[in-house]
Scaffold this motif. Structure first.
Motif, PDB file in Angstrom:
ATOM      1  N   HIS A  55       0.787  -1.230   0.217  1.00  0.00           N
ATOM      2  CA  HIS A  55       0.039  -0.064   0.003  1.00  0.00           C
ATOM      3  C   HIS A  55       0.706   1.326   0.236  1.00  0.00           C
ATOM      4  CE1 HIS A  55      -3.502  -2.210   1.623  1.00  0.00           C
ATOM      5  NE2 HIS A  55      -2.551  -3.035   1.833  1.00  0.00           N
TER       6      HIS A  55
ATOM      7  N   GLN B  20       0.347   4.031   2.888  1.00  0.00           N
ATOM      8  CA  GLN B  20       0.679   3.629   4.223  1.00  0.00           C
ATOM      9  C   GLN B  20       2.322   3.843   4.443  1.00  0.00           C
ATOM     10  OE1 GLN B  20      -1.021  -0.345   5.044  1.00  0.00           O
ATOM     11  NE2 GLN B  20      -3.123   0.395   4.342  1.00  0.00           N
TER      12      GLN B  20
ATOM     13  N   LEU C 297      -5.225  -6.111  12.908  1.00  0.00           N
ATOM     14  CA  LEU C 297      -6.039  -5.736  11.857  1.00  0.00           C
ATOM     15  C   LEU C 297      -7.111  -4.681  11.992  1.00  0.00           C
ATOM     16  CD1 LEU C 297      -6.132  -5.484   8.867  1.00  0.00           C
ATOM     17  CD2 LEU C 297      -7.727  -7.553   8.898  1.00  0.00           C
TER      18      LEU C 297
ATOM     19  N   TRP D  65      -6.286  -1.378  13.927  1.00  0.00           N
ATOM     20  CA  TRP D  65      -5.190  -0.884  13.231  1.00  0.00           C
ATOM     21  C   TRP D  65      -5.749  -0.118  11.891  1.00  0.00           C
ATOM     22  CZ3 TRP D  65      -3.441  -2.042   8.034  1.00  0.00           C
ATOM     23  CH2 TRP D  65      -1.961  -1.475   7.804  1.00  0.00           C
ATOM     24  N   LEU D  66      -6.726  -0.614  11.365  1.00  0.00           N
ATOM     25  CA  LEU D  66      -7.241   0.136  10.256  1.00  0.00           C
ATOM     26  C   LEU D  66      -8.093   1.423  10.699  1.00  0.00           C
ATOM     27  CD1 LEU D  66      -8.780  -2.791   8.207  1.00  0.00           C
ATOM     28  CD2 LEU D  66      -6.955  -1.443   7.469  1.00  0.00           C
TER      29      LEU D  66
ATOM     30  N   THR E  84      -4.555   3.419   9.911  1.00  0.00           N
ATOM     31  CA  THR E  84      -4.754   3.511   8.199  1.00  0.00           C
ATOM     32  C   THR E  84      -5.543   4.712   7.809  1.00  0.00           C
ATOM     33  OG1 THR E  84      -4.302   1.245   8.690  1.00  0.00           O
ATOM     34  CG2 THR E  84      -4.672   1.991   6.488  1.00  0.00           C
TER      35      THR E  84
ATOM     36  N   ARG F 212     -11.281  -3.015  -1.351  1.00  0.00           N
ATOM     37  CA  ARG F 212     -10.256  -3.017  -0.074  1.00  0.00           C
ATOM     38  C   ARG F 212     -10.343  -4.508   0.611  1.00  0.00           C
ATOM     39  NH1 ARG F 212      -8.177   1.235   2.699  1.00  0.00           N
ATOM     40  NH2 ARG F 212      -6.319   0.345   3.747  1.00  0.00           N
ATOM     41  N   PHE F 213     -11.664  -4.625   1.071  1.00  0.00           N
ATOM     42  CA  PHE F 213     -11.721  -6.129   1.480  1.00  0.00           C
ATOM     43  C   PHE F 213     -13.364  -6.109   1.505  1.00  0.00           C
ATOM     44  CE2 PHE F 213     -10.831  -6.202   6.280  1.00  0.00           C
ATOM     45  CZ  PHE F 213     -11.506  -4.735   6.551  1.00  0.00           C
TER      46      PHE F 213
ATOM     47  N   HIS G 113      -7.786  -8.121  -0.301  1.00  0.00           N
ATOM     48  CA  HIS G 113      -7.481  -8.739   0.868  1.00  0.00           C
ATOM     49  C   HIS G 113      -8.520  -9.913   1.076  1.00  0.00           C
ATOM     50  CE1 HIS G 113      -5.918  -4.825   1.669  1.00  0.00           C
ATOM     51  NE2 HIS G 113      -4.826  -5.491   2.225  1.00  0.00           N
TER      52      HIS G 113
ATOM     53  N   GLU H 182      -7.394 -12.891   6.413  1.00  0.00           N
ATOM     54  CA  GLU H 182      -6.109 -12.500   7.244  1.00  0.00           C
ATOM     55  C   GLU H 182      -6.159 -12.766   8.812  1.00  0.00           C
ATOM     56  OE1 GLU H 182      -5.725  -8.266   6.079  1.00  0.00           O
ATOM     57  OE2 GLU H 182      -3.570  -8.180   7.400  1.00  0.00           O
TER      58      GLU H 182
ATOM     59  N   HIS I 281      -2.824 -12.491   1.580  1.00  0.00           N
ATOM     60  CA  HIS I 281      -2.803 -13.266   2.832  1.00  0.00           C
ATOM     61  C   HIS I 281      -3.402 -14.618   2.779  1.00  0.00           C
ATOM     62  CE1 HIS I 281      -1.722  -9.320   4.785  1.00  0.00           C
ATOM     63  NE2 HIS I 281      -2.582  -8.832   4.316  1.00  0.00           N
TER      64      HIS I 281
ATOM     65  N   SER J 111       3.940  -8.811   7.458  1.00  0.00           N
ATOM     66  CA  SER J 111       2.471  -8.029   7.977  1.00  0.00           C
ATOM     67  C   SER J 111       1.883  -9.300   8.822  1.00  0.00           C
ATOM     68  CB  SER J 111       1.820  -7.897   6.882  1.00  0.00           C
ATOM     69  OG  SER J 111       0.414  -7.626   7.127  1.00  0.00           O
TER      70      SER J 111
ATOM     71  N   LEU K 130       1.080  -7.895  12.395  1.00  0.00           N
ATOM     72  CA  LEU K 130      -0.215  -7.538  12.821  1.00  0.00           C
ATOM     73  C   LEU K 130      -0.603  -8.857  13.610  1.00  0.00           C
ATOM     74  CD1 LEU K 130      -1.592  -5.804   9.720  1.00  0.00           C
ATOM     75  CD2 LEU K 130      -1.075  -4.737  11.788  1.00  0.00           C
TER      76      LEU K 130
ATOM     77  N   ASP L  54       3.245  -5.848   1.984  1.00  0.00           N
ATOM     78  CA  ASP L  54       2.059  -5.318   2.948  1.00  0.00           C
ATOM     79  C   ASP L  54       2.511  -4.113   3.641  1.00  0.00           C
ATOM     80  OD1 ASP L  54      -0.615  -5.080   3.308  1.00  0.00           O
ATOM     81  OD2 ASP L  54      -0.694  -6.554   4.862  1.00  0.00           O
TER      82      ASP L  54
HETATM   83  N1  GUN Z   1      -7.482  -5.615   5.165  1.00  0.00           N
HETATM   84  C1  GUN Z   1      -8.228  -4.271   4.525  1.00  0.00           C
HETATM   85  N2  GUN Z   1      -7.418  -3.454   4.461  1.00  0.00           N
HETATM   86  C2  GUN Z   1      -6.313  -3.805   4.744  1.00  0.00           C
HETATM   87  C3  GUN Z   1      -4.946  -2.917   4.635  1.00  0.00           C
HETATM   88  O1  GUN Z   1      -4.980  -1.827   4.574  1.00  0.00           O
HETATM   89  N3  GUN Z   1      -3.820  -3.842   5.299  1.00  0.00           N
HETATM   90  C4  GUN Z   1      -4.021  -5.178   5.528  1.00  0.00           C
HETATM   91  N4  GUN Z   1      -2.986  -5.734   6.121  1.00  0.00           N
HETATM   92  N5  GUN Z   1      -5.331  -5.549   5.583  1.00  0.00           N
HETATM   93  C5  GUN Z   1      -6.215  -4.971   5.270  1.00  0.00           C
END
Ligand code: GUN
Ligand code: ZN
Length: 450
Positions: A82, A85, A96, A99-100, A104, A207-208, A235, A238, A274, A299, A303, A325
């Motif tokens: 990313h 980031q 995760l 952290w987002l 993030t 994103r996910f 993603h 993860e 992941h 990562s 994480l 990552d």
């Molecule tokens: N899952 C959704 N967004 C992210 C991200 O920015 N980093 C990671 N490692 N996992 C995510």
């Protein structure tokens, strides 16, 4: 004009895993102790071979760049990173989902500003090159400006890069949200503007699952249908809390991957970062659709996400690439990723062979990104993105590597102890793009710049 590069050549033409195991890695590994790499017009490889055989055949006037004592390898391929980031790498304290939210999203909100994006993209590309990474699959932010900025910088530097605008229309602050409709139209405009331009390709980038509505995922699938050459980058599986959340958000899906499958997101150019906690059916569908996993060891440890099952991927025949990552990963260096990958497999009672590890970071990554006809190996006609590694880069490395009794041992030591200091030079299309050889100019020296 042809240029010849002299040094120890090391490259792969196949996966060492599938080409017979041996102490030296089998047929897949090509190692020429004193070799010559010839790069011609446009930065394409012309010939590769023994120095003693090729030197007499060089046309008059060809410059020979001498990297004797160092290792010339194809550049590293980072299959998941990313760029927004970059400035929040090494953020303390959380896993995760927290952290987002905490680190993030606030940082990514800055990337609506194109000029800011350019500034960070410059820093990011410099950092990739310093670490020997010449191609990457890159997340932008939700803002199309972030992708314009990234591609502009990558294009100026003649880099082979794949990137995309994040699609996310829920479960995040407004500053980093789009809508299903705008994510579609903005992504489409970016594809039309950038995909296939010079060395750049586009990745549709939801994103996910938790940050996309089903409508948005369907529109991502529509983009893949409308533009068959583009990538899909997201993603997958993860973190355990993330998986539980997906289950809750998509009660009609069989599992996490099924959410993406129902939207038509699986395929040869689909890269899922992941994939740590995949069930058998998810692996089977990954294999059947020829989808790719980007394994992000740094990562996963940073994480606290889990221990990736590389053996299971191999058993199912799923293509795997390595991703840093960043900023979930705590290093831009492929060496750090490989060192962490080794340790993760140790915790699973599996040995990651150093040849296999380096393969995954070069040709394996190129195959994961369906770019192995262009990058990742040294063969005539391929693009000359390569790196020069110095096994004696530091006093201590010189001390340690002098005790290595085989190529395999030397490579393992480099994989384990190596970092940006080992990357003596990075060449893009045969042109020097980074070097640690310091050219001190008198004026700067007197100002104390060094
Ligand atoms: N899952 C959704 N967004 C992210 C991200 O920015 N980093 C990671 N490692 N996992 C995510
Ligand atoms: Zn990521």
């Amino acid at each position: 004009m042809t240029t010849a590069f002299r040094g120890t050549l090391l490259y792969f033409t196949d996966d060492p895993l599938s080409s017979g195991k041996s102490a030296e890695g089998g047929d897949a590994v090509h190692h020429i102790q004193d070799g010559l790499l010839l790069v011609g017009e446009g930065g394409f490889i012309e010939r590769v071979g023994e120095y003693s055989e090729l030197i007499g055949e060089l046309p008059f006037g060809v410059e020979v760049v001498d990297h004797s004592g160092k290792i010339l390898m194809p550049g590293f391929v980072d299959c998941h990173i990313h760029y927004p980031q970059t400035e929040m790498i090494a953020a303390y304290g959380t896993q995760l989902l927290d952290w987002l939210e905490t680190h993030t999203f606030p940082v990514e909100s800055k990337f609506k500003d194109y000029d800011y994006g350019v500034k960070i993209a410059e820093r990011f590309c410099t950092e990739l090159l310093r670490n020997g990474t010449t191609t990457a699959l890159v997340f932008g932010s939700v803002h199309p400006e972030s992708v314009d900025a990234f591609f502009t910088v990558a294009q100026q530097r003649k880099l082979r890069m794949i990137a995309g605008k994040v699609m996310m229309d829920r479960h995040a602050p407004d500053t980093v949200l789009d809508t299903a409709e705008t994510s579609y139209t903005e992504s489409k405009a970016l594809i039309e503007k950038w995909h296939g331009k010079d060395r750049l390709d586009y990745a549709v980038t939801p994103r996910f699952a938790p940050t996309s509505t089903p409508e948005q995922l369907q529109l991502a699938g529509r983009l893949l249908e409308e533009f068959p050459g583009v990538y899909l980058h997201t993603h997958l599986s993860e973190n355990k809390d993330e998986i539980a959340w997906v289950k809750q958000l998509f009660p009609d899906s069989e599992h996490y991957l099924d959410v993406y499958d129902q939207a038509g997101l699986l395929g040869k150019r689909s890269v899922f970062a992941h994939g740590i906690h995949l069930c058998d059916d998810e692996c089977q569908r990954m294999a059947d659709s020829d989808s790719v996993v980007a394994h992000c060891p740094s990562s996963n440890l940073f994480l606290g996400s889990g221990l990736f099952d590389l053996q299971k991927m191999d058993d199912y025949g799923i293509r795997v690439g390595i991703g840093s990552d960043v900023g979930g990963g705590s290093s831009f260096s492929a060496f750090d990723s490989l060192a962490d990958a080794y340790k993760i497999q140790q915790l699973r009672d599996v040995n990651l062979d150093p040849f296999r590890a380096l393969y995954l970071a070069t040709l394996g990554g190129a195959k994961a990104l369906s770019l192995d006809d262009r990058i990742g190996s040294f063969k005539p006609g391929m693009e000359a993105d390569f790196i020069v590694l110095d096994p004696k880069a530091t006093d201590f490395l010189a001390f340690r590597t002098q005790h290595c009794k085989s190529l395999k041992e030397l490579l393992f030591v480099l994989n384990t102890l190596g970092d940006d200091r080992v990357v003596n030079a990075t060449y893009i299309l045969g042109e020097l793009a980074h070097t640690t050889d310091m050219i001190v100019d008198a004026e700067q020296a007197s100002e104390g710049a060094y």
